[in-house]
Scaffold this active site. Structure first.
Site, PDB file in Angstrom:
ATOM      1  N   ALA A 262       0.896  -1.173   0.000  1.00 47.95           N
ATOM      2  CA  ALA A 262       0.000   0.000   0.000  1.00 47.95           C
ATOM      3  C   ALA A 262       0.921   1.206   0.000  1.00 47.95           C
ATOM      4  O   ALA A 262       1.156   1.835   1.014  1.00 47.95           O
ATOM      5  CB  ALA A 262      -0.907  -0.021   1.224  1.00 47.95           C
ATOM      6  N   ALA A 263       1.442   1.508  -1.171  1.00 47.08           N
ATOM      7  CA  ALA A 263       2.666   2.313  -1.257  1.00 47.08           C
ATOM      8  C   ALA A 263       2.467   3.810  -1.457  1.00 47.08           C
ATOM      9  O   ALA A 263       3.352   4.596  -1.139  1.00 47.08           O
ATOM     10  CB  ALA A 263       3.522   1.788  -2.409  1.00 47.08           C
ATOM     11  N   LYS A 268       7.561   5.883   1.898  1.00 48.74           N
ATOM     12  CA  LYS A 268       8.349   4.745   2.414  1.00 48.74           C
ATOM     13  C   LYS A 268       9.025   3.998   1.270  1.00 48.74           C
ATOM     14  O   LYS A 268      10.178   3.592   1.397  1.00 48.74           O
ATOM     15  CB  LYS A 268       7.456   3.821   3.248  1.00 48.74           C
ATOM     16  CG  LYS A 268       6.924   4.532   4.481  1.00 48.74           C
ATOM     17  CD  LYS A 268       6.077   3.658   5.346  1.00 48.74           C
ATOM     18  CE  LYS A 268       5.341   4.485   6.382  1.00 48.74           C
ATOM     19  NZ  LYS A 268       4.285   5.365   5.826  1.00 48.74           N
ATOM     20  N   ASP A 331       1.951  -0.972   4.903  1.00 48.27           N
ATOM     21  CA  ASP A 331       1.620   0.286   5.602  1.00 48.27           C
ATOM     22  C   ASP A 331       0.119   0.478   5.356  1.00 48.27           C
ATOM     23  O   ASP A 331      -0.291   1.162   4.425  1.00 48.27           O
ATOM     24  CB  ASP A 331       2.457   1.415   4.995  1.00 48.27           C
ATOM     25  CG  ASP A 331       2.299   2.719   5.731  1.00 48.27           C
ATOM     26  OD1 ASP A 331       2.157   2.692   6.973  1.00 48.27           O
ATOM     27  OD2 ASP A 331       2.305   3.779   5.076  1.00 48.27           O
ATOM     28  N   CYS A 385      -0.929   4.454  11.137  1.00 51.34           N
ATOM     29  CA  CYS A 385      -0.756   5.730  11.851  1.00 51.34           C
ATOM     30  C   CYS A 385      -1.984   5.940  12.731  1.00 51.34           C
ATOM     31  O   CYS A 385      -2.625   6.969  12.674  1.00 51.34           O
ATOM     32  CB  CYS A 385      -0.542   6.874  10.878  1.00 51.34           C
ATOM     33  SG  CYS A 385      -1.806   7.038   9.632  1.00 51.34           S
TER      34      CYS A 385
HETATM   35  C1  LIG Z   1      -1.249   4.728   4.831  1.00 51.65           C
HETATM   36  S1  LIG Z   1      -1.477   4.964   3.135  1.00 51.65           S
HETATM   37  C2  LIG Z   1       0.071   4.481   2.486  1.00 51.65           C
HETATM   38  C3  LIG Z   1       1.154   5.521   2.615  1.00 51.65           C
HETATM   39  C4  LIG Z   1       2.435   5.085   1.931  1.00 51.65           C
HETATM   40  N1  LIG Z   1       2.920   3.813   2.420  1.00 51.65           N
HETATM   41  C5  LIG Z   1       3.544   6.113   2.079  1.00 51.65           C
HETATM   42  O1  LIG Z   1       4.433   5.956   2.900  1.00 51.65           O
HETATM   43  O2  LIG Z   1       3.488   7.108   1.364  1.00 51.65           O
HETATM   44  C6  LIG Z   1      -2.464   3.603   2.718  1.00 51.65           C
HETATM   45  C7  LIG Z   1      -2.628   3.380   1.242  1.00 51.65           C
HETATM   46  O3  LIG Z   1      -3.414   2.199   1.067  1.00 51.65           O
HETATM   47  C8  LIG Z   1      -4.069   2.305  -0.166  1.00 51.65           C
HETATM   48  N2  LIG Z   1      -5.108   1.250  -0.213  1.00 51.65           N
HETATM   49  C9  LIG Z   1      -6.350   1.244   0.329  1.00 51.65           C
HETATM   50  N3  LIG Z   1      -6.968   0.081   0.081  1.00 51.65           N
HETATM   51  C10 LIG Z   1      -6.081  -0.693  -0.604  1.00 51.65           C
HETATM   52  C11 LIG Z   1      -6.114  -1.999  -1.158  1.00 51.65           C
HETATM   53  N4  LIG Z   1      -7.195  -2.779  -1.025  1.00 51.65           N
HETATM   54  N5  LIG Z   1      -5.038  -2.438  -1.816  1.00 51.65           N
HETATM   55  C12 LIG Z   1      -3.929  -1.667  -1.967  1.00 51.65           C
HETATM   56  N6  LIG Z   1      -3.843  -0.425  -1.472  1.00 51.65           N
HETATM   57  C13 LIG Z   1      -4.893   0.064  -0.801  1.00 51.65           C
HETATM   58  C14 LIG Z   1      -4.551   3.729  -0.181  1.00 51.65           C
HETATM   59  O4  LIG Z   1      -4.818   4.147  -1.502  1.00 51.65           O
HETATM   60  C15 LIG Z   1      -3.375   4.455   0.470  1.00 51.65           C
HETATM   61  O5  LIG Z   1      -2.541   4.969  -0.516  1.00 51.65           O
END
Ligand SMILES: C[S@@+](CC[C@H](N)C(=O)[O-])C[C@H]1O[C@@H](n2cnc3c(N)ncnc32)[C@H](O)[C@@H]1O
Length: 436
Positions: A262-263, A268, A331, A385
């Site tokens: 979940a990048a 990160k 994440d 978070c």
């Molecule tokens: C906490 S944020 C990630 C922040 C990122 N790791 C960073 O450091 O910039 C969570 C992410 O999960 C994504 N997300 C939500 N549901 C998801 C899914 N089913 N599969 C993959 N990504 C997902 C969101 O779009 C969001 O970008």
């Protein structure tokens, strides 16, 4: 005619509430577009974050001084009133009459027929302000804490159940204060002292943080960070210390193959690429195309060459990925209750504990999926978070109880709490190892 910081603040608040945008992003975009003085920028930032942070309390005040129900007010008029009441309660150096006059001016531009209404309400509020403030002083009751700190009752109830009364009050007080900003130096492009010097030329003063070589704390700035030469050249990224710590704990090294599940927007992933010296391979997956596009922008700006992006659903197992990554970073999307200082609107985003439990079901699914992708002997790092157990240790402990091949590794779990860990947001990190 050019809009004033107060006028723009009302616009920004409306965008955050009505369009459900994140305040930190909206605030940054607004500041980036303007050429305000340091004082004007400070005022704008203060009004936006302060009004969002005190929204429930301000609506309570407005409800007392207006015969018209707050819910029936025209949106723009409502936000002009809330932002003005915020200023009258919190900005000692600006007299009430000046705040009222400015509010009337803004209303005349946008909703001329409502200017008399705005004038009347704010004058009424100015007369009753001292009495109302006394009545809203916090007591021990949930109702009073909820109104005083502007939190839905259920969040305070959950926090007291988990942290206890006095630690919860500490968190609520800490969350009222604006947090510091941190940058991560891109060691692929420059050394921290070169970055410090380049920023100084642009009127931005930063200092190094002790425990992580790449981390710098913003001390003062004459210019918006994203307008600096160093930013445009990809010498740094804005990132919280908790996020840096998560990557530091995962400890990516050159040559590894890592999946960031979940990048986006990629803080990160890019830090991992830097630590891996642009070698090995990072797959940066996310469900959101829009957020992945932001990630691609950062990849280009920061000179990253070992990372590929992919639109990907982390709840669904991709069979070709099974047993193929040295490390997996999850994440997870979460309620973000640890980020209230940076995005106060998060307080009102969730209606009840049930929504957190629903989110935790998705997180459990994602962690199960992550466990399939990591090689024997490899590592999963799970982070959020947020600061309540449902999305943190409950997810990880349930996983570990079911999956005998996995165990907590090294430092195990880290609970970062802004009242205890200075400069950190609320953050949770678990390092999990798959046995050989
Ligand atoms: C906490 S944020 C990630 C922040 C990122 N790791 C960073 O450091 O910039 C969570 C992410 O999960 C994504 N997300 C939500 N549901 C998801 C899914 N089913 N599969 C993959 N990504 C997902 C969101 O779009 C969001 O970008």
């Amino acid at each position: 005619m050019k809009k004033t910081p107060r006028e723009k603040a009302v616009e920004a608040i409306q965008i955050v509430v009505e369009k459900k945008s994140f305040s930190n992003i909206v605030v940054n975009e607004f500041i980036h577009q303007e050429n305000w003085s340091k004082e004007d920028t400070k005022l704008f930032v203060n009004i936006v974050y302060g009004t969002l942070d005190q929204m429930m309390k301000l609506e309570g005040c407005l409800g007392v001084v207006s015969k018209r129900p707050v819910k029936k007010m025209q949106f723009q008029v409502k936000y002009i009133l809330l932002a003005s009441i915020y200023q009258m309660l919190n900005l000692d150096r600006i007299p009430d009459f000046a705040i009222v006059n400015e509010a009337v001016k803004i209303t005349k531009k946008t909703n001329p027929s409502a200017s008399g209404f705005v004038n009347g309400i704010l004058r009424n509020f100015a007369r009753q302000k001292d009495d109302l403030t006394k009545k809203m002083a916090p007591s021990q009751s949930l109702e009073s804490l909820s109104l005083h700190y502007s939190y839905p009752k259920w969040i305070i109830h959950e926090m007291i159940a988990y942290y206890g009364h006095s630690a919860t009050l500490n968190i609520l007080e800490t969350n009222k204060r604006r947090p510091d900003l941190f940058l991560r130096c891109n060691l692929l492009k420059c050394k921290p002292n070169e970055l410090i010097h380049s920023l100084e030329i642009d009127g931005i003063i930063v200092e190094q943080v002790q425990w992580i070589p790449e981390a710098l704390k913003l001390i003062e700035s004459e210019r918006h960070l994203t307008k600096s030469n160093a930013y445009l050249n990809g010498w740094f990224q804005i990132q919280s210390l908790g996020s840096m710590m998560a990557v530091d704990m995962l400890d990516p090294v050159p040559g590894e193959k890592i999946f960031d599940m979940a990048a986006a927007p990629g803080g990160k992933s890019i830090f991992m690429a830097e630590r891996m010296k642009n070698t090995g391979f990072i797959l940066a997956g996310d469900l959101s195309v829009k957020r992945l596009n932001q990630l691609k922008g950062h990849i280009n700006r920061m000179g990253i060459s070992n990372t590929t992006t992919k639109v990907h659903d982390a709840t669904i197992v991709e069979h070709s990925f099974i047993n193929s990554f040295d490390k997996v970073l999850l994440d997870a999307p979460c309620s973000s209750l640890g980020m209230i200082r940076r995005k106060p609107e998060i307080k009102y985003a969730h209606k009840n504990k049930g929504q957190l439990i629903k989110m935790s079901e998705v997180q459990k699914e994602m962690l199960r999926t992550a466990s399939k992708y990591v090689k024997p002997g490899g590592t999963i790092l799970y982070s959020t978070c947020t600061m309540l157990p449902y999305e943190n240790e409950d997810v990880v402990m349930e996983f570990l109880e079911k999956e005998s091949e996995f165990m907590l590794d090294g430092e195990g779990m880290k609970f970062l709490n802004p009242t205890i860990h200075e400069n950190f947001d609320g953050f949770y990190i678990a390092k999990i190892r798959r046995v050989e």
